[in-house]
Enzyme design. Structure first.
Site, PDB file in Angstrom:
ATOM      1  N   LYS A 109       0.852  -1.185   0.000  1.00  0.00           N
ATOM      2  CA  LYS A 109       0.000   0.000   0.000  1.00  0.00           C
ATOM      3  C   LYS A 109       0.892   1.241   0.000  1.00  0.00           C
ATOM      4  CE  LYS A 109      -3.882   1.872   2.696  1.00  0.00           C
ATOM      5  NZ  LYS A 109      -4.682   1.678   3.936  1.00  0.00           N
ATOM      6  N   HIS A 111      -0.212   4.415   0.473  1.00  0.00           N
ATOM      7  CA  HIS A 111      -0.796   5.537   1.206  1.00  0.00           C
ATOM      8  C   HIS A 111      -1.174   5.056   2.604  1.00  0.00           C
ATOM      9  CE1 HIS A 111      -4.190   3.350  -0.559  1.00  0.00           C
ATOM     10  NE2 HIS A 111      -4.905   3.777   0.459  1.00  0.00           N
TER      11      HIS A 111
END
Length: 228
Positions: A109, A111
């Site tokens: 991921k 973010h």
């Protein structure tokens, strides 16, 4: 190679019956990842409602606690291992053994918190929970993630040990994936049930529709099985 039946394991026999009744353990002709035609197929993805998943977690928790394996937390490899790790953590807490759990994403991921690991910090001795072990690939990936986080991959708990030869580059080898993880990678492995337990279950049902599959499963075991 001839495989002989040993002492019956009550928990394993109950689990095989549950898997058959839930439609998770099926008989027929199925092609495995190794390209073999297997007379049975175990699909843990079919533990697909709350009742079945909860019962499955009970079997895992009982086997894990009975094994005496020491662990500080649970890790679930994506994707099937995620639901299994969460369910087993809940059941262990219900039994008075509350431990943290974590799992990984297939893609990092970019973010929020970022990274590939989700859940509790990966620390201490880690118990990996997965469904089956075909080639040990998922276990090796989990081991690398756990070590990279600074923790110790200590053990693996699976639902079914197929007790058959693994393949490397398409060639059969003398050991199973479970034996590889245990003997070469140094992790403890506990399984709720093994192929030997399935054979005992089918032998008990000689004379009915289920028992009719015993000969085919035994022949498969004799051809592809590994010594205990």
């Amino acid at each position: 190679m001839v495989m002989t039946a040993g002492k019956q394991d009550g928990l394993a026999q109950d689990f095989v019956q549950f898997a058959v009744e839930a439609g998770v353990l099926r008989f027929g002709q199925f092609k495995t990842k190794a390209g073999r035609l297997s007379p049975y197929f175990f699909n843990a993805g079919l533990f697909d409602d709350g009742a079945k998943l909860g019962r499955l977690a009970q079997f895992y928790a009982q086997r894990i606690l009975a094994s005496g394996i020491e662990f500080d937390m649970i890790f679930g490899p994506a994707y099937k291992g995620i639901a299994l790790a969460a369910a087993v953590a809940i059941e262990l807490a219900r039994l008075g053994r509350n431990v943290p759990y974590a799992y990984n994403r297939k893609e990092a991921k970019d973010h929020g918190e970022g990274g590939t690991l989700v859940g509790a910090p990966v620390r201490g001795k880690v118990l990996i929970v997965d469904d089956v072990m075909s080639a040990g690939t998922a276990a090796r990936e989990s081991i690398a993630l756990i070590r990279a986080a600074g923790a110790v991959p200590h053990a693996v708990a699976i639902a079914l040990d197929r007790q058959e030869m693994a393949t490397e580059d398409g060639v059969d080898v003398a050991h199973s994936a479970v034996q590889y993880v245990r003997d070469k990678l140094g992790l403890h492995v506990c399984a709720i049930a093994r192929l030997a337990d399935l054979l005992q279950y089918l032998e008990r049902h000689q004379g009915d529709a289920l028992g009719a599959h015993h000969a085919e499963v035994l022949a498969y075991r004799e051809r592809y099985g590994v010594p205990d």
